[in-house]
Motif scaffolding. Structure first.
Motif: not given
Length: 550
Positions: A145-154
């Motif tokens: 599985v791949l995941s792209l994660t960021t902060l909510v505002q970004d």
């Protein structure tokens, strides 16, 4: 995800005993030496280079949710993930840390986005996490599985389609790394699948490939393979644990040795249970189907019911791409003759090629841009097609594409049109498939730069009069930009002007389409267009200015 799907994930998290106030750190058993890590990490490293400055993290997990690799493009985000125990070697599956982009994508085996408080654990409420499964192109099993994660505002709405594109790139690499045995089993599986609609399973000691019907049966593949190894000729007629019966068993040999088999099984549950299960599968498939995927499904269904087909649509909508999908998973070839090339190659040579082409009865033969032929050549082609025997079986062998304007204006001679069934397949314009337009903007491998949320909204309102050709030009422009995020003010002025169409009402859009179609049908002659529409020329000019059709 819809709120219902989030709630379903939360229920699974609660049943697994996940503590929403405390993130457990459980080490996984997967290793960096695993096959998915060796294939995926080089692809991800090249992708990560263009994510610099986008405030994102890219993660890869094994099939059990163990985090195998992590790249951080922002130091602040890196520290926040470390504090939340998102560490290499730790399991991020739903049963350990609750609802999250990576774990929920693994659990549901499809792309998802989990944002803010949709996460089950409070420790992840500051993040937006998109997750996408990586499927082995031969066995179709989820290998990571791949995941792209960021902060909510970004966060960007294009995170999920970006991630899906990267997963596709990895799947292509996996196919290149697949063994000769896996490919041999896939060929035999596809050959059998074309013969029947029943459950089909290709099975060996280390490979299992199954269609949707076989997957729903939940077969015990190891037991099935043991039976085949012991006596392959005695498997036909065997009752399986699911209540299904083996009707066909085709052994696969290499070098004289039995290395696998393709099995066809028919499920025979109670009629009421069968009806309920089929109804449920239809409902789920319909809800998750993207517009282009739905269009491909429809043209394949039509292709299975006729030997000839006329495909209609505006220029650049993907008529030939849709036709290629008909033979994408088969051993048949796609052969095409462009009618627009007749002036270049000469009429006699073109007709000679047409005669030779229609002799390939085991392939899909396509005449592209049929409306480019003059009346005389249309009659000659009709004579050629009239001499080709029609097939009794329902299997598409010949197709032609024609522009919507030419078809709607009856520009083609009836003698040629009568070579095709009266029921045509129409590919809708891109403006009616906005999800496709949005997804294609990140279909570039690297997926960056990205459009801001406001810019995406403009994309979804753009009329795309050139359809995919115009979209490709916009993608090329986007790829040349150095900024990581593109806002509306940074879009090309001429492109922004076209978006004003998106502010029209449904009735105004229909009116604009009618005027544009009439102008095309009358080669831009405004007097003839006004007469055909039943309006004055002054009204036509005013409408053209209003809808920017000049």
């Amino acid at each position: 995800m819809t709120r219902t799907e989030v709630l379903d994930s939360w229920r699974r998290s609660q049943l697994s005993g996940v503590d929403p106030d405390h993130v457990r750190s459980v080490e996984g058993e997967a290793s960096l030496d695993s096959r998915i890590a060796k294939v995926a990490i080089p692809v991800l490293k090249s992708t990560a280079d263009v994510l610099v400055g986008a405030n994102t993290s890219l993660l890869l997990s094994a099939p059990d949710g163990t985090l195998l690799w992590r790249w951080d493009g922002d130091g602040r985000l890196e520290r926040r993930l470390d504090r939340s125990s998102v560490l290499i070697g730790v399991r991020m599956s739903e049963d350990i840390v609750g609802t999250n982009g990576l774990g929920t994508a693994l659990e549901t085996a499809r792309a998802v986005t989990i944002s803010g408080p949709e996460h089950f654990s409070e420790a992840f409420h500051d993040f937006t996490c998109a997750g996408a499964p990586i499927r082995h192109p031969v066995t179709n099993r989820v290998t990571g599985v791949l995941s792209l994660t960021t902060l909510v505002q970004d966060a960007s709405p294009l995170m999920t389609p970006t991630l899906t594109r990267i997963a596709h790139d990895i799947e292509e690499e996996l196919y290149g790394e697949s063994t000769m045995h896996e490919r041999q089993m896939l060929r035999h599986f596809l050959a059998e699948r074309r013969r029947t609609r029943s459950a089909v399973v290709a099975v060996s000691a280390d490979v299992v490939i199954a269609n949707a019907s076989a997957t729903a049966m939940d077969l015990d593949h190891s037991t099935l393979w043991q039976r085949i190894e012991d006596a392959p000729e005695e498997v036909v007629g065997t009752e399986l644990a699911t209540g299904s019966r083996v009707t066909v068993c085709r052994p696969v040999h290499r070098g004289g040795a039995l290395v696998g088999a393709v099995v066809v099984a028919e499920d025979t549950p109670a009629p009421e249970a069968s009806h309920t299960r089929a109804r449920t599968r239809t409902r789920v498939a319909g809800r998750s189907e993207r517009p282009w995927a739905g269009l491909v499904s429809r043209i394949r269904a039509v292709a299975a019911s006729t030997d000839r087909l006329l495909v209609v649509g505006e220029d650049g909508v993907g008529k030939r791409t849709a036709l290629r999908s008909v033979v994408a998973d088969s051993d048949r070839e796609y052969r095409e003759l462009d009618c627009a090339s007749i002036d270049e190659v000469g009429r006699e040579r073109w007709l000679t090629e047409a005669r030779a082409l229609v002799g390939h009865v085991d392939e899909l033969v396509v005449f592209a841009h049929l409306d480019a032929l003059d009346p005389s050549t249309c009659r000659a082609l009709a004579t050629i097609l009239d001499g080709v025997a029609r097939l009794d079986q329902s299997d598409l062998r010949m197709a032609a594409t024609v522009s919507a304007a030419a078809h709607h204006s009856d520009a083609l001679p009836r003698l040629l049109l009568d070579q095709f069934p009266p029921l045509v397949f129409e590919v809708p314009p891109l403006r009616k498939r906005m999800e496709d337009a949005t997804a294609r903007l990140v279909d570039q491998g690297f997926g960056m730069p990205v459009l801001s949320r406001e810019a995406v909204q403009l994309v979804q309102r753009h009329p795309w009069p050139g359809n995919h050709r115009q979209l490709e030009e916009f993608r090329r422009w986007l790829a040349r930009q150095t900024r990581p995020i593109i806002t509306p003010d940074e879009l090309p002025p001429t492109w922004r002007n076209g978006v004003t169409r998106g502010q029209l009402t449904t009735m105004q859009i229909a009116e604009s389409d009618a005027i544009a179609t009439a102008l095309r049908e009358h080669a831009g002659n405004k007097a003839a267009t006004a007469t055909a529409l039943g309006i004055s020329r002054s009204s036509l000019y005013r409408k053209m200015r209003e809808y920017r059709l000049q």
